[in-house]
Design an enzyme around this catalytic site. Sequence first.
Site, PDB file in Angstrom:
ATOM      1  N   LYS A 221      29.395  -6.675  -2.650  1.00  0.00           N
ATOM      2  CA  LYS A 221      30.639  -7.383  -2.326  1.00  0.00           C
ATOM      3  C   LYS A 221      30.993  -7.339  -0.842  1.00  0.00           C
ATOM      4  CE  LYS A 221      32.607  -7.989  -6.819  1.00  0.00           C
ATOM      5  NZ  LYS A 221      33.439  -7.476  -7.885  1.00  0.00           N
TER       6      LYS A 221
ATOM      7  N   ARG B 231      28.855  -2.423 -12.885  1.00  0.00           N
ATOM      8  CA  ARG B 231      28.371  -3.805 -13.027  1.00  0.00           C
ATOM      9  C   ARG B 231      27.648  -4.177 -11.724  1.00  0.00           C
ATOM     10  NH1 ARG B 231      29.961  -8.840 -11.571  1.00  0.00           N
ATOM     11  NH2 ARG B 231      29.609 -10.536 -13.057  1.00  0.00           N
TER      12      ARG B 231
HETATM   13  N1  HH2 Z   1      33.024  -9.278 -10.243  1.00  0.00           N
HETATM   14  C1  HH2 Z   1      32.566 -10.542 -10.277  1.00  0.00           C
HETATM   15  C2  HH2 Z   1      32.521 -11.244 -11.499  1.00  0.00           C
HETATM   16  N2  HH2 Z   1      32.919 -10.652 -12.650  1.00  0.00           N
HETATM   17  N3  HH2 Z   1      33.774  -8.779 -13.793  1.00  0.00           N
HETATM   18  C3  HH2 Z   1      34.251  -7.525 -13.776  1.00  0.00           C
HETATM   19  N4  HH2 Z   1      34.651  -6.934 -14.904  1.00  0.00           N
HETATM   20  N5  HH2 Z   1      34.327  -6.808 -12.603  1.00  0.00           N
HETATM   21  C4  HH2 Z   1      33.943  -7.325 -11.413  1.00  0.00           C
HETATM   22  O1  HH2 Z   1      34.078  -6.626 -10.382  1.00  0.00           O
HETATM   23  C5  HH2 Z   1      33.437  -8.679 -11.401  1.00  0.00           C
HETATM   24  C6  HH2 Z   1      33.381  -9.379 -12.630  1.00  0.00           C
HETATM   25  C7  HH2 Z   1      32.087 -11.204  -9.032  1.00  0.00           C
HETATM   26  O2  HH2 Z   1      30.746 -10.905  -8.790  1.00  0.00           O
HETATM   27  P1  HH2 Z   1      29.505 -11.859  -9.181  1.00  0.00           P
HETATM   28  O3  HH2 Z   1      29.456 -12.090 -10.659  1.00  0.00           O
HETATM   29  O4  HH2 Z   1      28.294 -11.282  -8.595  1.00  0.00           O
HETATM   30  O5  HH2 Z   1      29.766 -13.204  -8.390  1.00  0.00           O
HETATM   31  P2  HH2 Z   1      30.354 -14.612  -8.801  1.00  0.00           P
HETATM   32  O6  HH2 Z   1      31.724 -14.400  -9.335  1.00  0.00           O
HETATM   33  O7  HH2 Z   1      30.340 -15.378  -7.503  1.00  0.00           O
HETATM   34  O8  HH2 Z   1      29.468 -15.214  -9.848  1.00  0.00           O
END
Ligand code: HH2
Length: 405
Positions: free
Chosen positions: A349, A383
């Site tokens: 992040k 995660r």
């Molecule tokens: N972060 C993201 C998405 N979903 N869910 C939970 N529970 N906690 C988190 O910190 C979280 C989440 C964002 O990360 P990522 O899925 O890698 O990216 P994007 O939202 O751009 O798909």
Amino acid sequence: MTDVLSPRVLLISSREDARREMLRIGVCEGGIDAMEPKIRAIVVKVAGASIPAAHVLKQQMLSLGGDAAVHKDVITHGVDSTDVLLMGTYRQLRGLVEKLSWQPFEMPALGERIADLLDSFDSSPRHVLRARAHTLDLARRVHVMGILNVTPDSFSDGGAYERPSAALDRAMTMVDEEVDIIDVGGQSSRPGSQPVTQDEELTRVVPVVERLSQEWSGPISVDTYRARVAEEAIKAGASMVNDITAMREEPGIASVAAEAEAAVVLMHMQGTPATMQEDPSYDDLMGEVTAFLKDAVDRAEAAGVGPDQIAIDPGIGFGKTTEHNLAILRRLPELAVVGKPVLVGPSRKRFIGSLLDLPVDDRLEGTLAAVAYSVAQGARIVRVHDVAPVVRVVRVVEACLTSNE
Ligand code: HH2
């Protein structure tokens, strides 16, 4: 032989530590039971106490040998209410609960809440997470949740696994790397992102969940706030719903999860992904995050989600500055007040990028540091994108946490 004139400080951070050290110097069993609550101290914050309540708390804590910090103008009635910091050992705080039980006005009720609080901080929680047919023993082992974004625009892996076959390959690689849960997401929630239509999200997510559940018997999570997407994903084989809006966006998602006996992850976010990073601010960061998560847990349980089917997440990067994210990780143990296992998602992040001045592809070490620290601070699910290195890091931190020398 040890020099008797060389006193040293011991780190006693749990009941077990306290008992072990007393056993080591030959304290009898009865003595250990009596002294173990005296060995550790705790600070409890009571917000918005009336002036009479503040006086009672101060007097009682002093009479127990502890103390209570209050606003400087309480003495002159220059304020209508005050936050109070109760400071003492577990034994003294339990004594306060006893004394409050026969005090007037709201004091007995406050005492009961303090007793609950002491219970949740006084022992290592035996958390399990039930997710349909799965029972995840989070007390025994920290679980690694692998991210599978089937999106064209996710902030770090957008476009890589858009085709179902590429997504499935990626998932099976994570399985080889000993992932515990796979979280399938069909919509990016990166700062500034706009929602996709429900149909588009369904088209992205459901075939991947379906194929993955045929290939792998482990728990599959769906990263969505939409009730319909959760429902279809569950029909296709998902057993967990990861909702970044903590069921505020579509409250009906709670009954979908409840009916299927799926687990839910309830995450804190200030604002929405489109605007959340514009100017995040808090008067009381941890107070607001814990109050939000408690409320989310109450709503989920009221809708029928089982108490052992809920995990909470402070939402790293969701309406938070770098400072907020760092403070949340440092103060993660405070989330124990909610009474649910904690999931943390720091992977690749922006706060890591800004600390190290590195682009998203160069944030592995920063992610590993954040994961190691989170687990040391009590996170039971992490995660992440980089499953193999994270599994190794987690196993080593766990071994440190459970060492009993
Ligand atoms: N972060 C993201 C998405 N979903 N869910 C939970 N529970 N906690 C988190 O910190 C979280 C989440 C964002 O990360 P990522 O899925 O890698 O990216 P994007 O939202 O751009 O798909």
